[in-house]
Design a protein around this motif. Structure first.
Motif, short mmCIF file in Angstrom:
data_model
loop_
_atom_site.label_atom_id
_atom_site.label_comp_id
_atom_site.label_asym_id
_atom_site.label_seq_id
_atom_site.Cartn_x
_atom_site.Cartn_y
_atom_site.Cartn_z
N ALA A 203 -8.95 2.80 2.79
CA ALA A 203 -7.72 2.29 3.39
C ALA A 203 -8.01 1.03 4.21
O ALA A 203 -7.24 0.07 4.18
CB ALA A 203 -7.08 3.36 4.27
N CYS A 204 -9.14 1.03 4.92
CA CYS A 204 -9.51 -0.16 5.71
C CYS A 204 -9.89 -1.31 4.78
O CYS A 204 -9.49 -2.45 5.00
CB CYS A 204 -10.67 0.15 6.65
N ALA A 205 -10.64 -0.99 3.74
CA ALA A 205 -11.13 -2.03 2.82
C ALA A 205 -10.00 -2.67 2.04
O ALA A 205 -10.11 -3.80 1.59
CB ALA A 205 -12.16 -1.43 1.86
N THR A 206 -8.89 -1.96 1.86
CA THR A 206 -7.79 -2.49 1.07
C THR A 206 -6.60 -2.88 1.94
O THR A 206 -5.50 -3.09 1.44
CB THR A 206 -7.30 -1.46 0.02
N ASN A 207 -6.82 -2.98 3.24
CA ASN A 207 -5.75 -3.34 4.17
C ASN A 207 -5.16 -4.71 3.80
O ASN A 207 -5.85 -5.71 3.88
CB ASN A 207 -6.33 -3.36 5.59
N PRO A 208 -3.88 -4.76 3.40
CA PRO A 208 -3.30 -6.05 3.00
C PRO A 208 -2.95 -6.94 4.20
O PRO A 208 -2.56 -8.09 4.01
CB PRO A 208 -2.03 -5.66 2.24
N LEU A 209 -3.09 -6.40 5.42
CA LEU A 209 -2.69 -7.16 6.61
C LEU A 209 -3.83 -7.25 7.63
O LEU A 209 -3.66 -6.90 8.80
CB LEU A 209 -1.46 -6.49 7.25
N GLU B 159 -0.63 5.28 5.36
CA GLU B 159 -0.58 6.09 6.56
C GLU B 159 -1.69 5.65 7.55
O GLU B 159 -1.45 5.48 8.74
CB GLU B 159 -0.81 7.55 6.14
N VAL B 160 -2.89 5.45 6.98
CA VAL B 160 -4.01 5.00 7.82
C VAL B 160 -3.70 3.61 8.40
O VAL B 160 -3.89 3.35 9.59
CB VAL B 160 -5.32 4.95 7.00
N GLN B 161 -3.20 2.72 7.54
CA GLN B 161 -2.93 1.35 7.99
C GLN B 161 -1.84 1.33 9.07
O GLN B 161 -1.88 0.51 9.99
CB GLN B 161 -2.55 0.48 6.79
N ARG B 162 -0.89 2.23 8.97
CA ARG B 162 0.14 2.31 10.01
C ARG B 162 -0.42 2.83 11.32
O ARG B 162 0.10 2.53 12.40
CB ARG B 162 1.30 3.21 9.56
N SER C 240 0.85 -1.21 0.00
CA SER C 240 0.00 0.00 0.00
C SER C 240 0.87 1.25 0.00
O SER C 240 2.03 1.21 0.39
CB SER C 240 -0.96 -0.02 1.19
N ARG C 241 0.27 2.33 -0.45
CA ARG C 241 1.04 3.57 -0.60
C ARG C 241 0.27 4.74 0.01
O ARG C 241 -0.90 4.64 0.32
CB ARG C 241 1.24 3.91 -2.09
N GLY C 242 0.98 5.84 0.13
CA GLY C 242 0.38 7.13 0.42
C GLY C 242 -0.52 7.14 1.64
O GLY C 242 -0.19 6.59 2.68
#
Lengths: 167, 195
Positions: free
Chosen positions: B153-159, B118-121, B112-114
């Motif tokens: 960002a939540c819907a595409t969270n790879p983790l 940031e949201v995922q972190r 993920s990028r950008g």
């Protein structure tokens, strides 16, 4: 376009074929195992650069050919008598593997027949490509493979029940 | 003669695969290792790079498709190498039995990028058993207008699971979406409520 398929798929799809090729060339045992490992290690290294659309099995069989040649050369260099027991069990000892002695029968064939069976019959390379690898004419390859299979058939006639795990 | 008459046993092949994994790792050419583990929310695929865990996937995402995306976006040098994921699998098992409230795993955010990254972190800062709304998360990452982008960002969270996007709900308390399906989201939230 470069290869974008997970390498795991290549191991799943072609691992058995490559091992059959290595065993037909080198006999079932540590040498064939080494050739198999060297083949897939080299293939993994080269994988991201492999052009998309490559016939992966034919490519792997050619890599296996080179690795088998390397193993044969190394074996010739180290062919001194030794008391050491190989640390890996030969698959010949595996009761679920070669209980009918097929690999031993293949090993007993004349070399040209063995190689023609390995690369053409088991590896799926056309006669002409097999001839490029092992020398001779495509017609000679065709005959050697046919003669080899015929001789194996006589040992294991078609009517006999298929036994043993095949994969 | 049928090819099957030239025997190759499963045992022999498994042993050779083990050797390949070890040698590939020693030579630094195993870029992505993965394993599939069972869990109370169905089978999970875990994938790691040298840097850390790069992907957790639910079965409904289609594991083959997940591996292909990893091949395209990270590296096609991918092997099923379960031992490389022993630590992650143990931590997930502890989480699912309620014995672990925080993950202590190196993560690789390569997928993920950008703003999404940031949201995922940020998400691991939402504590176990707590929930926030998409809107609250947007505020906390300093972009209160970006509620929809937080949802993406939540819907595409790879983790998922490890990065707890399941702890983000709609402002009215309804579930919103989830990459692993709403049933999985509910299961994770109930697990955390129960502990």
């Amino acid at each position: 376009m470069r290869m974008k398929e997970p390498f795991e798929k290549a191991v799943e799809r072609h691992g058995v074929t490559v091992l059959r090729v290595c065993r037909a060339v080198l006999g079932a045992g540590a040498d064939a195992d080494d050739a198999w490992s060297e083949t897939f290690l080299a293939a993994l290294r080269a994988w991201p650069e492999l052009p998309e659309g490559t016939n992966v099995e034919a490519w792997l069989v050619r890599v296996a050919h080179r690795k088998a040649v390397d193993v044969t050369r190394a074996r010739a260099r180290h062919a001194t008598p030794t008391d050491e027991v190989p640390d890996r069990a030969s698959s010949l000892d595996d009761p679920s593997g070669d209980e009918r002695g097929v690999w031993q029968a293949v090993a007993a064939l004349p070399e040209r027949q063995r190689l023609a069976i390995a690369y053409h019959y088991l590896g799926g390379l056309p006669h002409i490509q097999t001839a490029e690898l092992i020398g001779g004419t495509p017609e000679a390859v065709r005959r050697a493979a046919a003669d080899g299979i015929k001789s194996l058939r006589q040992t294991y006639n078609a009517g006999e029940a298929q036994k043993g795990e095949s994969r | 003669m049928n090819h099957d008459l030239f025997p190759v046993s499963r045992t022999d092949l498994d042993r050779l695969r083990e050797t390949l994994i070890v040698r590939a790792q020693d030579d630094g050419v195993l870029d992505v290792a993965y394993r599939i583990m069972d869990s109370p929310v169905g089978p999970l695929l875990l994938a790691t790079t040298e840097k850390g865990l790069v992907r957790v996937a639910f079965e409904i995402e289609d594991f083959d498709a997940v591996l292909e995306t990893l091949a395209q976006r990270v590296s096609p040098r991918i092997l099923d190498a379960p031992k490389r994921l022993d630590v992650a699998a143990v931590e997930l098992e502890e989480y699912f039995t309620g014995h672990r409230h925080e993950f202590d795993l190196p993560l690789d955010h390569a997928l993920s990028r950008g703003f999404r990254q940031e949201v995922q972190r940020f998400l691991p800062q939402i504590g176990y058993g707590q929930t926030l709304s998409y809107k609250e998360v947007a505020g906390l990452v300093g972009n209160p207008q970006a509620v929809r982008a937080v949802g993406t960002a939540c819907a595409t969270n790879p983790l998922p699971v490890v990065v707890p996007c399941h702890r983000v709900l709609r402002t009215d308390g309804s579930l919103g979406g989830y990459i692993g399906g709403l049933e999985a989201k509910t299961a994770l939230l109930s697990l955390e409520q129960a502990a």
